[in-house]
Design a protein around this motif. Structure first.
Motif, mmCIF file in Angstrom:
data_model
loop_
_atom_site.group_PDB
_atom_site.id
_atom_site.type_symbol
_atom_site.label_atom_id
_atom_site.label_comp_id
_atom_site.label_asym_id
_atom_site.label_seq_id
_atom_site.Cartn_x
_atom_site.Cartn_y
_atom_site.Cartn_z
ATOM 1 N N VAL A 2 0.858 -1.188 0.000
ATOM 2 C CA VAL A 2 0.000 0.000 0.000
ATOM 3 C C VAL A 2 0.893 1.236 0.000
ATOM 4 C CG1 VAL A 2 -1.953 -1.096 1.173
ATOM 5 C CG2 VAL A 2 -0.168 -0.016 2.518
ATOM 6 N N ARG A 3 0.403 2.296 -0.600
ATOM 7 C CA ARG A 3 1.159 3.551 -0.596
ATOM 8 C C ARG A 3 0.366 4.570 0.216
ATOM 9 N NH1 ARG A 3 3.354 5.271 -5.959
ATOM 10 N NH2 ARG A 3 5.034 3.919 -5.298
ATOM 11 N N PRO A 4 0.801 4.821 1.452
ATOM 12 C CA PRO A 4 0.109 5.816 2.280
ATOM 13 C C PRO A 4 0.261 7.210 1.673
ATOM 14 C CG PRO A 4 1.577 4.444 3.614
ATOM 15 C CD PRO A 4 1.874 4.158 2.177
ATOM 16 N N PRO A 5 -0.730 8.068 1.859
ATOM 17 C CA PRO A 5 -0.637 9.435 1.350
ATOM 18 C C PRO A 5 0.612 10.140 1.901
ATOM 19 C CG PRO A 5 -2.821 8.998 2.240
ATOM 20 C CD PRO A 5 -1.972 7.824 2.578
ATOM 21 N N GLY A 6 1.280 10.855 1.025
ATOM 22 C CA GLY A 6 2.457 11.614 1.442
ATOM 23 C C GLY A 6 3.755 10.825 1.470
ATOM 24 N N ARG A 7 3.692 9.551 1.152
ATOM 25 C CA ARG A 7 4.898 8.710 1.152
ATOM 26 C C ARG A 7 5.291 8.409 -0.283
ATOM 27 N NH1 ARG A 7 7.069 7.176 6.250
ATOM 28 N NH2 ARG A 7 8.474 6.192 4.782
ATOM 29 N N HIS A 8 6.592 8.462 -0.573
ATOM 30 C CA HIS A 8 7.065 8.176 -1.923
ATOM 31 C C HIS A 8 7.031 6.676 -2.211
ATOM 32 C CE1 HIS A 8 9.251 8.672 -5.658
ATOM 33 N NE2 HIS A 8 10.113 7.747 -5.259
ATOM 34 N N PHE A 9 7.460 5.873 -1.241
ATOM 35 C CA PHE A 9 7.503 4.423 -1.433
ATOM 36 C C PHE A 9 6.342 3.765 -0.702
ATOM 37 C CE2 PHE A 9 11.937 5.638 -2.047
ATOM 38 C CZ PHE A 9 12.202 5.006 -3.249
ATOM 39 N N PRO A 10 5.836 2.664 -1.263
ATOM 40 C CA PRO A 10 4.741 1.957 -0.607
ATOM 41 C C PRO A 10 5.229 1.198 0.624
ATOM 42 C CG PRO A 10 5.416 0.781 -2.575
ATOM 43 C CD PRO A 10 6.210 2.061 -2.540
ATOM 44 N N GLY A 11 4.280 0.792 1.436
ATOM 45 C CA GLY A 11 4.576 -0.030 2.596
ATOM 46 C C GLY A 11 4.099 -1.451 2.355
ATOM 47 N N VAL A 12 4.434 -2.325 3.265
ATOM 48 C CA VAL A 12 4.034 -3.728 3.169
ATOM 49 C C VAL A 12 2.939 -3.968 4.199
ATOM 50 C CG1 VAL A 12 4.795 -6.113 3.430
ATOM 51 C CG2 VAL A 12 6.335 -4.416 2.420
ATOM 52 N N LEU A 13 1.839 -4.502 3.748
ATOM 53 C CA LEU A 13 0.732 -4.843 4.623
ATOM 54 C C LEU A 13 0.961 -6.254 5.152
ATOM 55 C CD1 LEU A 13 -2.112 -4.235 5.757
ATOM 56 C CD2 LEU A 13 -3.010 -5.287 3.676
ATOM 57 N N VAL A 14 0.960 -6.407 6.456
ATOM 58 C CA VAL A 14 1.145 -7.723 7.069
ATOM 59 C C VAL A 14 -0.159 -8.100 7.760
ATOM 60 C CG1 VAL A 14 2.466 -9.093 8.718
ATOM 61 C CG2 VAL A 14 3.597 -7.272 7.432
ATOM 62 N N GLN A 15 -0.739 -9.204 7.330
ATOM 63 C CA GLN A 15 -1.978 -9.668 7.938
ATOM 64 C C GLN A 15 -1.690 -10.357 9.271
ATOM 65 O OE1 GLN A 15 -3.590 -11.865 4.541
ATOM 66 N NE2 GLN A 15 -5.197 -10.308 4.467
ATOM 67 N N GLY A 16 -2.738 -10.618 10.002
ATOM 68 C CA GLY A 16 -2.613 -11.160 11.350
ATOM 69 C C GLY A 16 -1.887 -12.486 11.456
ATOM 70 N N ASP A 17 -2.180 -13.433 10.559
ATOM 71 C CA ASP A 17 -1.546 -14.748 10.650
ATOM 72 C C ASP A 17 -0.027 -14.671 10.494
ATOM 73 O OD1 ASP A 17 -4.008 -15.853 11.087
ATOM 74 O OD2 ASP A 17 -4.197 -16.757 9.099
ATOM 75 N N PRO A 18 0.484 -14.012 9.434
ATOM 76 C CA PRO A 18 1.942 -13.905 9.318
ATOM 77 C C PRO A 18 2.565 -13.096 10.459
ATOM 78 C CG PRO A 18 0.901 -13.382 7.212
ATOM 79 C CD PRO A 18 -0.186 -13.493 8.236
ATOM 80 N N LEU A 19 1.851 -12.092 10.939
ATOM 81 C CA LEU A 19 2.363 -11.309 12.061
ATOM 82 C C LEU A 19 2.478 -12.186 13.306
ATOM 83 C CD1 LEU A 19 3.232 -8.549 13.146
ATOM 84 C CD2 LEU A 19 0.811 -8.074 13.605
ATOM 85 N N HIS A 20 1.498 -13.059 13.506
ATOM 86 C CA HIS A 20 1.529 -13.985 14.637
ATOM 87 C C HIS A 20 2.719 -14.946 14.516
ATOM 88 C CE1 HIS A 20 -0.111 -16.310 17.959
ATOM 89 N NE2 HIS A 20 0.073 -17.397 17.245
ATOM 90 N N VAL A 21 3.002 -15.424 13.305
ATOM 91 C CA VAL A 21 4.137 -16.319 13.082
ATOM 92 C C VAL A 21 5.449 -15.593 13.380
ATOM 93 C CG1 VAL A 21 5.431 -17.580 11.308
ATOM 94 C CG2 VAL A 21 2.946 -17.819 11.442
ATOM 95 N N LEU A 22 5.590 -14.356 12.887
ATOM 96 C CA LEU A 22 6.808 -13.574 13.160
ATOM 97 C C LEU A 22 6.999 -13.380 14.658
ATOM 98 C CD1 LEU A 22 6.581 -10.798 10.417
ATOM 99 C CD2 LEU A 22 8.252 -12.655 10.534
ATOM 100 N N ARG A 23 5.928 -13.035 15.357
ATOM 101 C CA ARG A 23 6.005 -12.835 16.803
ATOM 102 C C ARG A 23 6.403 -14.128 17.505
ATOM 103 N NH1 ARG A 23 5.640 -14.223 21.627
ATOM 104 N NH2 ARG A 23 5.064 -12.730 23.192
ATOM 105 N N GLY A 24 5.863 -15.246 17.038
ATOM 106 C CA GLY A 24 6.202 -16.545 17.628
ATOM 107 C C GLY A 24 7.671 -16.890 17.448
ATOM 108 N N GLU A 25 8.230 -16.578 16.269
ATOM 109 C CA GLU A 25 9.639 -16.865 16.029
ATOM 110 C C GLU A 25 10.539 -16.002 16.909
ATOM 111 O OE1 GLU A 25 10.006 -16.532 11.769
ATOM 112 O OE2 GLU A 25 9.419 -18.627 11.489
#
Length: 102
Positions: A2-25
């Motif tokens: 996603v590209r938030p307003p006012g930002r030149h580069f887009p960001g990465v959207l992380v959904q709940g499941d992958p975020l939970h996996v990252l937190r677990g690791e």
């Protein structure tokens, strides 16, 4: 992405499941460090780094495909070295250090 307003580069959207996996690791790494299991912490950190590298590669490919350029061009990700793994060091000792890790 996603590209938030006012930002030149887009960001990465992380959904709940992958975020939970990252937190677990990250939790597994801290638990292994608390047990002084640096080999186990290193293995899990290597898996985490590989996953983040895949995410970054997909991000860079999307930037190239959309003509946005390479956000990381000429830079090496922080904490990474030529071997592709984080060098593990024993955490600094001090009062309360174990309580935060355990």
């Amino acid at each position: 992405m996603v590209r938030p307003p006012g930002r030149h580069f887009p960001g990465v959207l992380v959904q709940g499941d992958p975020l939970h996996v990252l937190r677990g690791e990250v939790g597994e790494i801290l638990a292994a460090c608390g047990r002084d299991d640096l080999a186990g912490a290193g293995d899990t950190a290597g898996l985490l780094l590989s996953g983040l590298d895949e995410l970054l590669a997909g991000y860079e490919a999307a930037l190239t495909a959309t003509g946005s350029g390479d956000r990381t061009e000429g830079r090496r990700p922080a904490g990474r070295h030529r071997g592709g793994r984080f060098p593990l060091r024993r955490p600094p000792s001090g009062p309360g250090r174990r309580a935060r890790l355990g």
